[in-house]
Design an enzyme around this catalytic site. Structure first.
Site, PDB file in Angstrom:
ATOM      1  N   GLU A   1       3.236  -2.477   6.239  1.00  0.00           N
ATOM      2  CA  GLU A   1       2.689  -1.990   7.509  1.00  0.00           C
ATOM      3  C   GLU A   1       2.921  -3.063   8.555  1.00  0.00           C
ATOM      4  O   GLU A   1       2.656  -4.246   8.313  1.00  0.00           O
ATOM      5  CB  GLU A   1       1.166  -1.712   7.413  1.00  0.00           C
ATOM      6  CG  GLU A   1       0.785  -0.579   6.492  1.00  0.00           C
ATOM      7  CD  GLU A   1      -0.696  -0.217   6.603  1.00  0.00           C
ATOM      8  OE1 GLU A   1      -1.351  -0.596   7.599  1.00  0.00           O
ATOM      9  OE2 GLU A   1      -1.206   0.442   5.677  1.00  0.00           O
TER      10      GLU A   1
ATOM     11  N   GLU B   1      -5.022  -2.360   0.902  1.00  0.00           N
ATOM     12  CA  GLU B   1      -5.906  -3.248   1.663  1.00  0.00           C
ATOM     13  C   GLU B   1      -7.307  -3.438   1.086  1.00  0.00           C
ATOM     14  O   GLU B   1      -8.312  -3.249   1.790  1.00  0.00           O
ATOM     15  CB  GLU B   1      -6.013  -2.766   3.131  1.00  0.00           C
ATOM     16  CG  GLU B   1      -4.695  -2.814   3.871  1.00  0.00           C
ATOM     17  CD  GLU B   1      -4.811  -2.564   5.375  1.00  0.00           C
ATOM     18  OE1 GLU B   1      -5.870  -2.093   5.836  1.00  0.00           O
ATOM     19  OE2 GLU B   1      -3.834  -2.841   6.091  1.00  0.00           O
TER      20      GLU B   1
END
Ligand code: NAG
Length: 424
Positions: free
Chosen positions: A317, A212
């Site tokens: 995720e 991320e």
């Protein structure tokens, strides 16, 4: 082939100047899992080797210091011997080999294991406590014992790549990309990971070089991320110092950009062994948290773009949770948009019965969790597959794969369907 030779030369030049005229690529890549035909079904081992306040709130509450909000402050703002013994106990108990047995018994084939840079390097004077690395190495042995594949995921980089508490250090604006020393240190860690696991690519099938990175910061971050993906490709795909490719896949993260932004980036045949990770949550904005259950399901079902992208897409995720109600989910001491306790939010409803122990969940809510779980897994299996966040959480059962199995909103066999037509 000619192009591959040039590509290799470019990578080699980058990595080992002297080898720029090395032999052409000679081995076909043979990953330890057949990503082209088998579906990734897995869980993240969140909150283990990288602390997250919402996954283990008890570790933070027990400090009696509200300023301890992440792993950085966990090491910085309390007695170091105490912090060290709490962390050691946590590493020894949060995940053990029996979790790998349970994960395999649930029909899952992958785990993704977040680890922070500080397990390797605190030369910047960071206050982190070290000692995580042997646990990662043990976990790879447990995965081998139980036939589980591992994605090793660098979840925090020096300076923080996103400012989130789950990068280790909650900061107002990420600094990773602003300092070449941060980037050099991160490259060095990827190099260590690549050589550590190159000989075990039958178990550690994938290395994800950075979780991320905050592409939403703008071009300055995206430029650094793109170059870091090029450097990581050379390091992970060519860990032997020769033209021999490894079997280890590189898993890029989309940096919060739409997949279309990455179209054509590191695609075959010129590039081999690259996959794209995208994370799908529907609760980190007022608009998303305001969606009805049906809208959450429809939004999941609408992601048909995942299956048509030019790299394998793994949804690395996601969760059947549909609210931000879990305690500390938005940070220690920060409230939830859903019940209006988050600054600037407007209340959608009460969080009672939507988070915490499954014993407080209504049967309608558990049915929704099952529907939303099936809608997501069915959609993500149109792409390369899925890895749920997360295996365990102390007091947020709606996020816990383990609690879902126990309470029936996650099937014992992940291919079972109660709602085979949920996406129409
Ligand atoms: C980063 O690494 C490059 C290449 O090894 C080196 O030339 C440069 O001086 C390093 N920069 C910093 C700030 O460490």
């Amino acid at each position: 082939m000619a192009f591959s030779k040039r590509l290799f030369a470019a990578c080699a030049a980058l990595l080992f100047g002297a080898l720029a005229h090395a032999a052409p690529l000679d081995n076909p890549i043979s990953p330890g899992f057949n990503y082209g035909s088998q579906k990734v079904r897995g869980v993240n081992l969140g909150g283990w080797l990288v602390l997250e306040p919402w996954i283990t709130p008890s570790l933070f509450d027990a400090t009696n210091n509200p300023n301890i909000v992440d792993e950085w402050t966990f090491g910085q703002l309390q007695d170091r011997d105490r912090a060290t013994s709490v962390l050691r106990n946590h590493w020894n108990t949060w995940i053990t080999e029996s979790d790998f047995a349970a994960i395999a018994a649930a029909g899952l084939n992958h785990v993704r294991i977040p680890i922070g840079f500080w397990a390797f390097d605190v030369s910047g004077g960071e206050p982190y406590i070290q000692g995580q690395l042997p646990y990662l190495q043990n976990a790879v042995g447990w995965a081998r014992n139980h036939g589980i594949k591992v994605i090793v995921d660098l979840h925090g980089a020096p300076g923080s790549q996103n400012g989130f508490d789950n990068s280790g250090h909650k900061v107002p604006s990420p600094q990773w990309h602003t300092n070449q020393n941060n980037i050099n240190r991160t490259k060095n860690i990827i190099s260590q990971l690549a050589s550590m696991f190159a000989g075990q690519s039958d178990v550690v099938t994938v290395i994800a070089p950075l979780n991320e990175p905050a592409g939403f910061v703008g071009q300055s971050m995206l430029d650094v991320v793109r170059q870091f993906w090029y450097d990581s490709y050379g390091t992970i795909r060519f860990p032997f110092g020769t033209s021999q490719q490894s079997n280890t896949l590189v898993l890029l993260h989309d940096a919060f950009q739409p997949l279309s932004y990455w179209k054509g980036f590191q695609t075959p045949p010129q590039w081999q062994g690259v996959a794209m990770d995208t994370h799908i949550y529907q609760m980190f904005s007022q608009a998303e948290v305001s969606r009805s259950n049906q809208q959450h399901i429809q939004n999941a079902c609408s992601r048909t773009d995942l299956g048509t992208f030019d790299l394998w897409v793994i949804v690395g995720e996601w969760t059947p949770a549909a609210t931000d109600c879990a305690k500390y989910l938005n940070g220690r001491g920060v409230g939830a948009r859903y019940d209006g306790s988050y600054p600037g939010s407007s209340r959608v409803g009460s969080c009672n019965g939507l988070t915490g122990s499954a014993s407080t969940f209504s049967s309608d809510y558990k049915t929704f969790l099952r529907q939303y779980w099936e809608a997501q897994t069915s959609t993500y299996e149109k792409a390369a597959g899925w890895i749920q966040w997360t295996w365990k959480a102390e007091i947020a059962d709606e996020w816990s794969y383990q609690a879902g199995l126990k309470n029936g909103w996650i099937p014992q066999n992940p291919t079972q369907r109660q709602f085979p037509n949920i996406c129409g």
